[in-house]
Design a protein around this motif. Structure first.
Motif, mmCIF file in Angstrom:
data_model
loop_
_atom_site.group_PDB
_atom_site.id
_atom_site.type_symbol
_atom_site.label_atom_id
_atom_site.label_comp_id
_atom_site.label_asym_id
_atom_site.label_seq_id
_atom_site.Cartn_x
_atom_site.Cartn_y
_atom_site.Cartn_z
ATOM 1 N N ASP A 14 64.371 19.876 0.986
ATOM 2 C CA ASP A 14 64.853 21.220 0.672
ATOM 3 C C ASP A 14 66.366 21.326 0.589
ATOM 4 O O ASP A 14 66.902 22.427 0.459
ATOM 5 N N GLN A 15 67.077 20.210 0.649
ATOM 6 C CA GLN A 15 68.535 20.310 0.655
ATOM 7 C C GLN A 15 69.066 20.717 -0.722
ATOM 8 O O GLN A 15 68.577 20.238 -1.755
ATOM 9 N N PRO A 16 70.095 21.574 -0.754
ATOM 10 C CA PRO A 16 70.645 22.037 -2.028
ATOM 11 C C PRO A 16 71.745 21.131 -2.565
ATOM 12 O O PRO A 16 72.268 21.367 -3.654
ATOM 13 N N THR A 17 72.122 20.112 -1.793
ATOM 14 C CA THR A 17 73.218 19.227 -2.177
ATOM 15 C C THR A 17 72.703 17.816 -2.404
ATOM 16 O O THR A 17 71.637 17.435 -1.921
ATOM 17 N N VAL A 18 73.499 17.041 -3.143
ATOM 18 C CA VAL A 18 73.229 15.631 -3.363
ATOM 19 C C VAL A 18 74.368 14.837 -2.733
ATOM 20 O O VAL A 18 75.529 14.995 -3.131
ATOM 21 N N ARG A 19 74.063 14.029 -1.743
ATOM 22 C CA ARG A 19 75.070 13.143 -1.149
ATOM 23 C C ARG A 19 75.196 11.918 -2.042
ATOM 24 O O ARG A 19 74.211 11.247 -2.338
ATOM 25 N N GLY A 62 76.302 6.259 -6.956
ATOM 26 C CA GLY A 62 74.901 6.279 -6.575
ATOM 27 C C GLY A 62 74.679 7.305 -5.484
ATOM 28 O O GLY A 62 75.630 7.711 -4.801
ATOM 29 N N SER A 63 73.465 7.763 -5.327
ATOM 30 C CA SER A 63 73.177 8.736 -4.287
ATOM 31 C C SER A 63 72.503 8.045 -3.117
ATOM 32 O O SER A 63 71.850 7.016 -3.264
ATOM 33 N N GLY A 64 72.657 8.629 -1.927
ATOM 34 C CA GLY A 64 72.056 8.081 -0.718
ATOM 35 C C GLY A 64 72.289 9.036 0.433
ATOM 36 O O GLY A 64 73.149 9.915 0.372
ATOM 37 N N GLY A 65 71.533 8.877 1.514
ATOM 38 C CA GLY A 65 71.669 9.795 2.628
ATOM 39 C C GLY A 65 71.189 11.187 2.281
ATOM 40 O O GLY A 65 71.831 12.175 2.635
ATOM 41 N N SER A 95 85.644 3.245 -1.081
ATOM 42 C CA SER A 95 84.361 3.948 -1.071
ATOM 43 C C SER A 95 84.553 5.398 -0.666
ATOM 44 O O SER A 95 85.152 5.694 0.370
ATOM 45 N N SER A 96 84.002 6.302 -1.476
ATOM 46 C CA SER A 96 84.187 7.733 -1.271
ATOM 47 C C SER A 96 82.823 8.405 -1.197
ATOM 48 O O SER A 96 81.934 8.101 -1.985
ATOM 49 N N VAL A 97 82.677 9.325 -0.239
ATOM 50 C CA VAL A 97 81.426 10.049 -0.049
ATOM 51 C C VAL A 97 81.632 11.493 -0.474
ATOM 52 O O VAL A 97 82.570 12.162 -0.015
ATOM 53 N N TYR A 98 80.763 11.974 -1.354
ATOM 54 C CA TYR A 98 80.846 13.334 -1.868
ATOM 55 C C TYR A 98 79.539 14.068 -1.591
ATOM 56 O O TYR A 98 78.475 13.460 -1.475
ATOM 57 N N ASP A 99 79.621 15.385 -1.529
ATOM 58 C CA ASP A 99 78.450 16.248 -1.647
ATOM 59 C C ASP A 99 78.566 17.008 -2.957
ATOM 60 O O ASP A 99 79.613 17.619 -3.240
ATOM 61 N N TYR A 100 77.499 16.929 -3.760
ATOM 62 C CA TYR A 100 77.452 17.675 -5.007
ATOM 63 C C TYR A 100 76.500 18.840 -4.810
ATOM 64 O O TYR A 100 75.311 18.652 -4.512
ATOM 65 N N ASP A 101 77.021 20.070 -4.937
ATOM 66 C CA ASP A 101 76.208 21.274 -4.778
ATOM 67 C C ASP A 101 75.576 21.615 -6.132
ATOM 68 O O ASP A 101 76.283 21.995 -7.074
ATOM 69 N N VAL A 102 74.265 21.465 -6.213
ATOM 70 C CA VAL A 102 73.582 21.668 -7.487
ATOM 71 C C VAL A 102 73.658 23.123 -7.919
ATOM 72 O O VAL A 102 73.703 23.424 -9.118
ATOM 73 N N ARG A 103 73.735 24.047 -6.963
ATOM 74 C CA ARG A 103 73.767 25.475 -7.313
ATOM 75 C C ARG A 103 75.083 25.850 -7.982
ATOM 76 O O ARG A 103 75.121 26.595 -8.958
ATOM 77 N N THR A 104 76.202 25.345 -7.442
ATOM 78 C CA THR A 104 77.527 25.706 -7.961
ATOM 79 C C THR A 104 78.124 24.637 -8.863
ATOM 80 O O THR A 104 79.140 24.880 -9.502
ATOM 81 N N ARG A 105 77.495 23.434 -8.867
ATOM 82 C CA ARG A 105 77.988 22.267 -9.611
ATOM 83 C C ARG A 105 79.392 21.863 -9.146
ATOM 84 O O ARG A 105 80.212 21.391 -9.945
#
Length: 723
Positions: free
Chosen positions: A404-409, A396-399, A419-429
């Motif tokens: 305007d952020q380019p990432t999905v936390r 799930g996403s949160g935070g 529990s693991s926290v990732y950043d997904y960069d939509v530009r580079t996938r």
């Protein structure tokens, strides 16, 4: 370890109260226990606590051992992954020896700084974890002098100069909002009492919006508070008079719109205030239509401001549509993601360059990315899922507060992977792991195996089960002790998650499983509809079927199987205790809703009227009365042999009153054959139990020790070697 000779269990006096509804007569011998202020009632509850302590005294060393294991596996001084809000990174800190921790922030390095800062490896409790750290709230300081403490929410003003935060020091979920000047550290004179959680700032940072509850604990009013004025002068913005509906207030990620939402279990109505046109006031965007649920998310598609409408107007598993920001009739909503019976659309988040859709399919959560493309006719380009490898997991996403952020936390977890926290960069996938919750002592997820199983319920429905155990637990291929958890209400999904405390069971050779019973939302809206109202019996049949499937497949045996559920899941446990007592050796019922017929017959009690669409209205409908009476745990206790039962509750709980398990235990002692029933009452806590992490660990250690005693695992050698 053998138990000592049992002391005499408390006996509640029988004082019959007779009621009649729809020509049905009902006798309740223990309703006098609801007199919370009565010294006799308090004395009875204290006697129950003393009895429970005496009956579990032989587990004292095991409780201490489990608490020590939880503590040893936990990094006590730690830092959450910082989240960017405007010009600061915000994060929480925990400290060894402290119950609550602190919330902090540091400035961003520049407008393009989207990489969360890493704390210094040697960050000590008395030193900043990051350069320039500012402590916003010291929660341990706020909790000083209180037996209970809960932070109900905190919100930084748009200027980032003020912090509104809400606290509850009783456990009754009535919060007091205060405002702190982050420049001086001083509190403003504003004090807003009796609220339901925290406050929402307007875009100018001059007003706070908040909700209050009525006598039935229903959130019915939204207020606007101007900073520097008294609460008595606050403006009533919205008052919901329909007792089935509750209200809430929030601000969009774009900061442009304030939204008041009024919702029942089946119907929604939203009122919108445009900060670009505040004089227009709140306007009803789409009037309530019985059975229509919808929510709004502000987005910019192909250069045009639009609302994304998440609604069930075209099918039970929801559709995502696009509409103008002006009030718009339903026939003008244009489908973006049409209804699909195989995919339950749960929510959507809009950003400047992409949309994030929360959905589930075949019992698993999914994150779906829709990249925005101004050249596309509907403004949307590529559409795809963020992929993961495990058989069962939760994502799930949160935070993600910045438009305007380019990432999905996002957060990711399994029954074996912390529990693991990732950043997904939509530009580079690209998916970047920012942090995995540390488990000290050499923990390795590879030492554990996870499975998705399917049980056949009484009506032939296939019920999913998620299971985890050590890989060496069944080295001989035989059955093992097993802890089975269930809930099954409100469309709440009990998705797979990790627990440090659970390792104290797994590393002693037990398995853990979740029965994803109907009434939850794991398999879509149908799964919920088939486990509520007149179909509630499916919930209990599913849980019993899961237990029997685990036995039939050789995972466990009835004499080593312990079931657990809390709140509405406690109702599940109470019903299964009556209907399938032979399937379990022990049952744990946390803050259990076991006297639901009495509660649903009393419209003056907290939450009753708002939950008619979940359980039915037995006061006004004879059929609903008969349906609930047929399964209500308290009403159906009979002269039979029950599993060992541990009921746990809190004296200040406003959601499920302590009287429900107190009455249930009294009736079990009266009617059951040789009952082994314990009641444990937290005298300074609410629905969520005790506050403070160390107290919570001790509380869980108590329950786990009781489970291990039922399972016969209290003397396993070397149980702490993997801590």
């Amino acid at each position: 370890m053998a138990q000592t000779d049992p002391v005499v269990a408390p006996t509640a006096a029988r004082r019959p109260v007779t009621t009649e509804h729809h020509g049905r007569t009902r006798v309740d011998d223990y309703d006098w226990l609801r007199a919370k202020d009565s010294p006799e009632v308090v004395a009875h509850l204290e006697a129950e606590n003393a009895f429970t302590e005496q009956r579990t005294a032989h587990l004292a060393d095991l409780r201490e051992q489990i608490f020590a294991e939880i503590k040893a596996r936990t990094r006590e001084t730690d830092l959450s992954v910082p989240t960017r809000v405007r010009e600061h990174w915000y994060y929480g800190r925990s400290f060894e020896g402290r119950e609550y921790g602190a919330s902090c922030r540091v400035p961003v390095s520049g407008p393009d700084d989207w990489t969360p800062p890493r704390p210094a490896a040697d960050a000590a409790p008395d030193k900043p974890a990051l350069p320039g750290e500012q402590v916003l709230l010291d929660l341990d300081e706020l909790a000083t002098g209180h037996d209970f403490f809960s932070l109900g929410g905190s919100s930084v003003s748009p200027s980032e100069q003020l912090l509104a935060y809400a606290t509850d020091v009783v456990g009754d979920e009535r919060y007091t909002i205060r405002v702190k000047d982050l420049g001086t550290g001083e509190l403003l004179p504003d004090v807003i009492e009796g609220t339901l959680g925290g406050g929402t700032w307007d875009r100018a940072g001059e007003h706070l919006y908040y909700t209050t509850v009525d006598d039935a604990w229903r959130a019915d009013k939204v207020w606007r508070h101007r900073l520097g004025t008294a609460q008595d002068d606050d403006e009533l913005v919205f008052h919901e008079t329909d007792a089935r509906f509750s209200v809430g207030v929030g601000r969009t990620r774009t900061d442009r719109f304030l939204m008041v939402v009024a919702g029942s279990k089946t119907t929604t109505e939203m009122h919108v205030l445009d900060a670009d046109d505040p004089d227009a006031g709140f306007r009803c965007w789409a009037p309530r239509e019985e059975g229509l649920e919808y929510s709004l998310e502000h987005a910019v598609l192909a250069g045009e401001h639009r609302f994304l409408v998440h609604h069930n107007g075209t099918g039970p598993d929801f559709e995502l549509a696009v509409a103008p920001i002006e009030p718009t009739p339903r026939e003008q909503w244009r489908p973006l993601l049409p209804h699909d019976a195989a995919v339950r659309l749960e929510d959507v988040d809009a950003f400047a360059g992409h949309l994030v859709v929360h959905q589930r399919s075949n019992g698993l959560t999914q994150l779906r990315i829709l990249e925005l493309d101004d050249a596309a006719e509907d403004g949307v380009g590529d559409d795809y899922l963020v992929e993961f490898d495990h058989e069962i997991y939760t994502v799930g996403s949160g935070g993600n507060p910045r438009f305007d952020q380019p990432t999905v936390r996002l957060g990711y977890v399994t029954l074996a992977v912390p529990s693991s926290v990732y950043d997904y960069d939509v530009r580079t996938r690209e998916l970047t792991l920012l942090k995995q919750a540390p488990v000290l002592g050499g923990y390795d997820p590879a030492d554990y195996e996870e499975h998705r199983l399917w049980a056949t319920s009484a009506d032939g429905e296939q019920v999913p089960i998620s299971l985890v155990c050590r890989r060496d637990a069944r080295a001989d291929g035989g059955p093992v002790p097993l802890h089975l958890y269930g809930y099954g209400a409100y469309e709440a999904s009990m998705d797979p998650g990790f627990s440090v405390a659970r390792l104290s069971l797994l590393d002693r050779g037990a398995a853990f499983a979740i029965a994803h019973v109907r009434g939850g939302g794991e398999m879509g809206r149908r799964w919920y509809d088939e486990g509520k109202m007149q179909h509630k019996q499916h919930t209990f049949d599913d849980f019993a079927a899961a237990a029997r499937h685990l036995v039939a497949e050789g995972w466990t045996t009835p004499d080593r199987l312990v079931g657990e559920g809390a709140s509405a899941g406690g109702l599940l446990i109470g019903a299964v205790a009556n209907q399938a007592p032979d399937a379990f050796a022990g049952l744990v019922a946390g803050v259990p809703f076991v006297d639901n017929l009495t509660t649903m017959l009393d419209a003056s009690l907290p939450l009753t009227v708002t939950e008619y669409d979940e359980w039915g209205n037995p006061e006004g409908d004879a059929e609903a009365y008969d349906t609930i009476a047929a399964y209500a745990p308290y009403d159906n206790v009979s002269e039979q042999r029950y599993p060992r039962i541990l009921a746990e509750t809190s004296f200040n709980d406003t959601r499920v009153l302590y009287v429900e398990p107190a009455k249930w235990v009294a009736r079990l002692r009266e009617r059951a054959v040789e009952p082994d029933v314990l009641l444990r009452v937290e005298m300074a806590a609410g629905h969520g139990g005790v506050s403070g992490r160390y107290q919570a660990w001790k509380d869980r250690a108590f329950t786990l020790a009781w489970m291990l005693d039922v399972m016969g695992l209290t003397q396993v050698a070397g149980s702490t070697s993997r801590a």
